[in-house]
Design a protein around this motif. Structure first.
Motif, short mmCIF file in Angstrom:
data_model
loop_
_atom_site.label_atom_id
_atom_site.label_comp_id
_atom_site.label_asym_id
_atom_site.label_seq_id
_atom_site.Cartn_x
_atom_site.Cartn_y
_atom_site.Cartn_z
N TYR A 168 22.82 -45.03 -4.45
CA TYR A 168 22.43 -43.65 -4.77
C TYR A 168 23.00 -43.15 -6.10
CZ TYR A 168 20.96 -43.39 0.13
OH TYR A 168 20.35 -43.62 1.33
N ILE A 180 24.81 -37.37 0.27
CA ILE A 180 24.73 -38.52 1.18
C ILE A 180 25.85 -38.35 2.20
CG2 ILE A 180 24.53 -41.04 1.31
CD1 ILE A 180 22.82 -39.58 -1.02
N LYS A 201 19.42 -31.04 -1.25
CA LYS A 201 19.44 -31.86 -0.03
C LYS A 201 19.46 -33.38 -0.31
CE LYS A 201 17.15 -31.60 4.41
NZ LYS A 201 16.02 -31.06 5.14
N ASP A 202 18.67 -33.78 -1.31
CA ASP A 202 18.56 -35.23 -1.57
C ASP A 202 19.76 -35.79 -2.32
OD1 ASP A 202 16.14 -35.13 -0.39
OD2 ASP A 202 15.00 -35.00 -2.27
N ASN A 203 20.61 -34.90 -2.83
CA ASN A 203 21.77 -35.37 -3.62
C ASN A 203 23.06 -35.39 -2.82
OD1 ASN A 203 20.21 -35.68 -5.93
ND2 ASN A 203 20.37 -33.51 -6.39
N THR A 256 25.48 -36.42 -7.57
CA THR A 256 25.16 -37.05 -6.29
C THR A 256 26.47 -37.27 -5.56
OG1 THR A 256 23.25 -38.08 -7.28
CG2 THR A 256 23.99 -38.98 -5.18
N GLN A 290 24.96 -29.45 0.40
CA GLN A 290 23.49 -29.53 0.20
C GLN A 290 22.99 -28.29 -0.54
OE1 GLN A 290 21.94 -30.06 4.19
NE2 GLN A 290 21.53 -32.23 3.80
N GLY A 339 19.26 -34.48 6.68
CA GLY A 339 19.41 -34.90 5.29
C GLY A 339 19.62 -36.41 5.22
N VAL A 340 20.12 -36.87 4.08
CA VAL A 340 20.33 -38.32 3.88
C VAL A 340 21.61 -38.73 4.60
CG1 VAL A 340 20.50 -40.16 2.17
CG2 VAL A 340 19.35 -38.00 1.57
#
Ligand code: AKB
Length: 319
Positions: free
Chosen positions: A65, A33, A29-31, A5, A24, A45-46
């Motif tokens: 996160y 920030i 994508k979710d990992n 992450t 990403q 994305g985040v």
């Protein structure tokens, strides 16, 4: 996909906005920030707002996160930094030390800290500047990067924090704009050419500086971060070479494709900064330790910059 992450601080900047998307692809994508002091209207994305001068703000996001890698890209650059030297020192140092401290006291295992050719001054050879040349930076930005390199090495030696760093040349890309640097002209000039405007250059025509195309800059960063730990022998920051050219050389490369393009020279305070920087860089250590090899030269970069910016501005200037 690599299961880490990753937090990017300074994700709205010239490099950060492009690097975030590349990360990403690697981490999912979710990992990834992305963060900056201002929100982003374009990032998909985040995204978190972080003022990196506030250590608690970084810590909260790292914990929220379970971040285990940080790319710390936020800094005031060379030219802007000279307008307010004390604020530049204060901000650049505070942000960098906050990132190192949060990393040391949390689960962050790897940190990327960008340095710059600005660490060199007039005591270093101007041509083929070696990795271990004497550092006497003339700008506050350069001073903060030289100090940051030593702090990076200190955190590695004392706490085992895996900080990795590159001394970037000027970065040139079509995706984003630089802000406040001495090498910014080499991006602006392409935008003027495509908009069919005369370009007013703030450096004199013969000022040769080291530069790199965005794709190579991104690839170098990712390759360094993915290299086995045992290969990373330089714990201050790696010299990174790619291409070197002067305003007159980039202008004539553009003119091959846009014959009507014109440049005038209105030199300002940034000339003095550029005069003390290397003209070309020796990057033997990066080549040896993690197989660095640039792909783009001035000619190839110019074709791509003009094509991509034509798409962006919806113009047809190319011959
Ligand atoms: C600047 O011009 O300040 C930056 C750099 C070379 O670090 N682009």
């Amino acid at each position: 996909m690599i299961n880490d992450t990753v937090l990017i601080i300074g994700a709205n900047g010239q490099l950060g906005s492009v690097l975030s998307k590349e990360l990403q692809k690697i981490h999912g994508k979710d990992n990834v920030i992305a963060s900056d002091v201002y929100s982003s209207s374009t990032f998909d994305g985040v995204f978190e707002i972080i003022d990196a001068t506030d250590i608690k703000a970084i810590e909260n996001i790292v914990n929220k996160y379970a971040v285990n890698q940080i790319y710390h890209l936020a800094a005031i650059l060379s030219a802007k930094g000279e307008k307010n030297p004390l604020r530049t020192w204060d901000l650049n140092m505070k942000m960098m030390l906050n990132v190192f401290e949060v990393s040391r006291t949390s689960n962050v295992k790897k940190v990327f800290f960008p340095s710059s050719i600005a660490v060199f001054g007039d005591k270093a050879p101007l041509e083929n500047t070696p990795q271990s040349a004497f550092l006497n930076p003339a700008t506050v930005y350069g001073m903060s990067k030289a100090a940051g390199e030593n702090w990076a090495q200190y955190y590695f030696n004392k706490y085992g924090l895996d900080v990795r760093s590159i001394r970037y040349p000027g970065i040139i890309g079509y995706q984003s704009m630089p802000g406040g640097g001495t090498t910014d002209y080499a991006v602006d000039i392409y935008h003027s050419a495509v908009k069919q405007e005369k370009y007013s250059c703030f450096l004199n025509p013969e000022t040769k500086l080291p530069m790199i195309f965005m794709d190579d800059a991104i690839r170098s960063t990712i390759e360094l971060m993915q290299a086995p730990k045992k290969n990373i022998k330089t714990r201050t920051s790696y010299n990174l070479g790619s291409m070197s050219f002067s305003p007159i050389e980039i202008a004539s490369e553009i003119q091959k494709l846009c014959p009507n393009f014109k440049v005038e020279y209105n030199v300002d305070f940034r000339q003095e900064i550029a005069d003390k920087w290397p003209k070309s860089i020796n990057d033997d250590e990066a080549r040896k330790d993690w197989n660095w090899k640039p792909k783009y030269d001035l000619k190839l970069m110019t074709v791509l910059m003009l094509e991509k910016l034509e798409e962006k501005y919806n113009t047809t200037t190319l011959k």
